[in-house]
Design a protein around this motif. Structure first.
Motif, PDB file in Angstrom:
ATOM      1  N   ASP A 165     -20.600 -28.650 -13.509  1.00  8.74           N
ATOM      2  CA  ASP A 165     -21.692 -29.337 -12.809  1.00  8.74           C
ATOM      3  C   ASP A 165     -21.178 -30.528 -12.002  1.00  8.74           C
ATOM      4  O   ASP A 165     -21.670 -31.647 -12.120  1.00  8.74           O
ATOM      5  CB  ASP A 165     -22.755 -29.800 -13.816  1.00  8.74           C
ATOM      6  N   GLN A 184     -24.538 -35.759 -10.304  1.00  9.52           N
ATOM      7  CA  GLN A 184     -25.500 -36.857 -10.192  1.00  9.52           C
ATOM      8  C   GLN A 184     -25.116 -37.870  -9.106  1.00  9.52           C
ATOM      9  O   GLN A 184     -25.950 -38.633  -8.632  1.00  9.52           O
ATOM     10  CB  GLN A 184     -25.645 -37.595 -11.538  1.00  9.52           C
ATOM     11  N   GLU A 185     -23.838 -37.870  -8.691  1.00 11.84           N
ATOM     12  CA  GLU A 185     -23.364 -38.859  -7.712  1.00 11.84           C
ATOM     13  C   GLU A 185     -23.363 -38.330  -6.266  1.00 11.84           C
ATOM     14  O   GLU A 185     -22.798 -38.952  -5.378  1.00 11.84           O
ATOM     15  CB  GLU A 185     -21.951 -39.317  -8.098  1.00 11.84           C
TER      16      GLU A 185
END
Length: 307
Positions: free
Chosen positions: A250, A276-277
Motif C-alpha cells: 500500500d 497516505q502521503e
C-alpha cells in the motif's frame, strides 16, 4: 434530463481512437454520444519545434475554446498534453485507467548505432535530454506530426531511429516490429493516461464521465503533474516523472527527473512512501529537486530556450 454528449477531440487517428474509446464506455452506461473532431494549432504548425510554439496547451486550447463556446460538452485528451492548470470554467471529469507509460525507439535497419554515433528524432525536450544524457555522441533531430506522419518521416529521412510513446502506437495498432522498449527512460508526467474534461456547470456530463474515473491512475498522475507544476516546467522543460502504486505494501513509488536541454546535467529523485502521503508527494519531491540545484538548472533551461 437526457442529452447526446458531444465529445470534442483532435482529428488525428490516435485522438479519434481515444474519443471513440470514451464514447463506447459512455454508450455502455446508457448515454448517447456524438464525436466532434477539431484541428488544433499543434497539428497545423509542423515546421517549428514544440517549445517555440509556446507549448502549454498547444494541443488542448482549441478544444477548451469550443467547450466554453458551447460547441462541445466534453473533451478527451492525452493527459500529458494537458496544462497543469485548467482554464477557468473547465474541470477534470475523469482519468481513465493508464495504458503503457513507456517510451520506445523505432529503429531503421538495426540498433548497432547505439554503440557508436547516430541520429534519432523526437519533438520532446524530455526525450532529447534523456537520450543525450545516455548517448552524448548522438545527434537529435526535431520530428513533428501525428503518429503516422512521424513513422513515415522516419522511413524517408535517413535517421537511425525515432522515439514514440508505446501507448499511442499500441492503441491504433501500428507498433512496428523493429522497436526497442526504453525501460531506462522516465516518461512524461501522466504519459499513457487519458483525461476527460467537462464544463464545470454541466452536472449531467460530469456525473456521466466521472463513472469512468480510475482512482489509482488519478492519484499517480496527480503526483506526477504536481511535481511538474511545482518545478514550473509547463511542458517546455526536460522534466520526467513516474508514480506507481504498489498494492503489496500500500505504497507509492515515485521517480522524478530534471535535466538540462543538452542532457549534460541531471537531477533525479526516487522515493517510496505510504499511500497516505500521496497528496503532497509531487510538491515535496519537486521542492527537494529545486533545493538540490534545480532552481539554478531551471533558470539555465529558460535561458537556453530563450536564445
Amino acid at each position: 434530463m437526457t442529452k447526446s454528449i458531444r465529445i470534442g477531440t483532435r482529428d488525428s487517428a490516435l485522438a479519434l481512437w481515444q474519443a471513440t474509446h470514451v464514447a463506447e464506455k459512455l454508450n455502455a452506461l446508457g448515454y448517447t454520444t456524438e464525436i466532434i473532431a477539431i484541428k488544433s494549432e499543434g497539428d497545423i504548425v509542423l515546421d517549428k519545434p514544440l517549445y517555440e510554439l509556446g507549448i502549454t496547451g498547444i494541443f488542448t486550447k482549441t478544444l477548451d475554446i469550443a467547450m466554453l463556446q458551447g460547441r462541445i460538452d466534453i473533451a478527451v485528451h492525452s493527459m500529458k498534453d494537458v496544462p497543469t492548470a485548467l482554464p477557468n470554467g473547465i474541470i477534470q471529469g475523469a482519468v481513465l485507467e493508464r495504458a503503457s507509460c513507456a517510451d520506445l525507439l523505432v529503429y531503421n535497419k538495426d540498433t548497432r548505432f547505439l554503440e557508436t554515433e547516430g541520429v534519432i528524432a523526437t519533438s520532446s525536450l524530455r526525450r532529447k535530454a534523456q537520450w543525450l544524457n545516455k548517448y552524448p555522441k548522438h545527434t537529435v533531430e526535431d520530428l513533428r506530426g501525428n503518429v503516422n506522419t512521424r513513422l513515415q518521416k522516419l522511413e524517408t529521412q535517413g535517421w537511425n531511429g525515432a522515439i514514440f510513446a508505446a501507448a499511442g502506437l499500441e492503441r491504433i495498432h501500428i507498433k512496428p516490429k523493429n522497436h526497442l522498449i526504453l525501460d531506462w527512460m522516465v516518461p512524461a508526467p501522466a504519459q499513457g493516461a487519458m483525461m476527460v474534461v467537462v464544463n464545470q456547470d454541466d452536472n449531467y456530463c460530469f456525473e456521466a464521465v466521472n463513472q469512468l474515473n480510475h482512482i489509482e491512475t488519478e492519484i499517480c498522475t496527480h503526483i506526477e503533474r504536481q511535481f511538474l507544476r511545482t518545478l514550473e516546467g509547463g511542458c517546455t522543460a526536460p522534466i520526467a516523472a513516474l508514480a506507481q502504486y504498489n498494492e503489496a505494501d500500500d505504497s507509492i513509488h515515485f521517480k522524478g527527473v530534471l535535466l538540462s536541454v543538452d542532457g549534460k546535467e541531471k537531477i533525479e529523485l526516487e522515493k517510496n512512501v505510504p499511500i497516505q502521503e500521496w497528496k503532497k508527494l509531487g510538491y515535496y519531491s519537486a521542492k527537494e529537486v529545486l533545493e538540490n540545484g534545480g532552481t539554478a538548472l531551471m533558470e539555465m533551461i529558460k535561458q537556453t530556450l530563450k536564445n
